[in-house]
Design an enzyme around this catalytic site. Sequence first.
Site, short mmCIF file in Angstrom:
data_model
loop_
_atom_site.label_atom_id
_atom_site.label_comp_id
_atom_site.label_asym_id
_atom_site.label_seq_id
_atom_site.Cartn_x
_atom_site.Cartn_y
_atom_site.Cartn_z
N SER A 187 2.00 -4.31 7.83
CA SER A 187 0.88 -3.98 6.96
C SER A 187 0.01 -2.90 7.60
O SER A 187 -0.11 -1.79 7.09
CB SER A 187 0.05 -5.23 6.66
OG SER A 187 -1.13 -4.89 5.95
N ASP A 245 -0.51 -7.43 0.59
CA ASP A 245 0.09 -6.15 0.96
C ASP A 245 1.61 -6.28 0.94
O ASP A 245 2.27 -6.27 1.97
CB ASP A 245 -0.38 -5.69 2.34
CG ASP A 245 -0.07 -4.22 2.59
OD1 ASP A 245 0.45 -3.55 1.68
OD2 ASP A 245 -0.36 -3.73 3.71
N GLY A 285 3.58 5.67 9.38
CA GLY A 285 4.95 5.76 8.96
C GLY A 285 5.72 4.47 9.18
O GLY A 285 6.79 4.26 8.60
N SER A 297 4.57 1.51 8.31
CA SER A 297 4.21 0.55 7.26
C SER A 297 5.43 0.09 6.48
O SER A 297 6.28 0.90 6.10
CB SER A 297 3.21 1.18 6.28
OG SER A 297 1.91 1.13 6.79
N HIS A 330 0.82 -1.22 0.00
CA HIS A 330 0.00 0.00 0.00
C HIS A 330 0.85 1.27 0.00
O HIS A 330 0.31 2.37 -0.11
CB HIS A 330 -0.97 0.00 1.19
CG HIS A 330 -0.31 0.16 2.54
ND1 HIS A 330 0.02 -0.91 3.34
CD2 HIS A 330 0.07 1.26 3.22
CE1 HIS A 330 0.56 -0.48 4.46
NE2 HIS A 330 0.60 0.84 4.41
#
Length: 396
Positions: free
Chosen positions: A363, A266, A346, A348, A238
């Site tokens: 994720s 993801d 942030g 991720s 993402h």
Amino acid sequence: MRRTRLTHAVLAALLVLGGSGAAGAASAAATGATTPAGVTASPGSAAEPASEGVLIAMQRDLGLTRKQAEARIAAERAAAALDPKVRRAAGNAYAGSWFDAAKGRLTVALTPDVPPGARRVIEAAGAETRTAAHTARELDAVKARLDRLPAPSGVSGWHVDPTAGTVVVDVVGKDRSDNDVRRFVSRAREAGPVTVRTVSAAPRTFAAGTVGGDPYYTGNVRCSIGFSVYGGFVTAGHCGSPGAGVSGWDGSYIGTFQGSSFPDNDYAWVSVGSGWWTVPVVLGWGTVPDQLVRGSAVAPVGSSVCRSGSTSHWHCGTVLAINETVNYSQGAVHQLTKTSVCAEPGDSGGSFITGDQAQGVTSGGWGNCAGGGETWFQPVNEILSRYGLTLHTYTG
């Protein structure tokens, strides 16, 4: 390029690797070498159960002494190595397995029709056994039926819980009486053994707008680098689409998204160049020492796991579930691993690690690191298999 200095061990690793580089200054981690489609053959060095950074974070977040943290990592390593063996021994009677932290050993659920010889083999290998009504295959089939149902936003996700022998459906408390939620739950119960659990909030991804820190950026989105691979790094899908350019914390160009999938999956990988390089290390961000990664053996449910990200840095918890379907607002994502580790915007794409074994990339989740929450990661071995990538590892 990096503001966080590498340890002497990392510098030694660079000498061993001869500068075969990839993900640079903003990297949140790098990992152990595996074949493109599988786990490393060895789950790590028995003499060094984990780096100092993992031990410190486990003591802080799991309330353990240093000796307890070292003992738990050793027991988890043994359980991870034993898990695929007991699955084969159980055959069609296999009903799930998990690491029991209180007992420090793997527990295996078996249906009543398991051959006595198989149970004896499993117990002789060091695992504890428990009787269950449904096989893992039956529970996976129930979950697969739920994966085909349209899910309203009030249903946050669902997964197989081997400890309870059921499929758990998580429903956001404030939405439990919603007609669409009640309809989904009713259809889920028709699919097989299902337990409904109330959760306090819906999951969300942990990308963020452009703010200070030590990240990588694509457009105005900030994420964290996951694990180094030959030619680049892996991260969350993402965070960017194929062809999107990536820059580092200093604004310099890193590389380009070569592959990305979100939702449904993801995961993504980014090719790097322009002087950026990778090392087989997960960074401690000054909170704990940097640490080396030696492989990617999968940790069973119940194992400890720690996360490194560019916003909240180092935090630890436990693996709560595997192969969970998470219903984000953008759509469902399948085969995620659920943890009790916190995360924030942030983080991720950042790295999850158990001991010295890479587990996956961040994720999303709910909550934050001030009040707690839950977080999901995309397993790293699935990313390697999907894109034919090979992770970096330290073998010294």
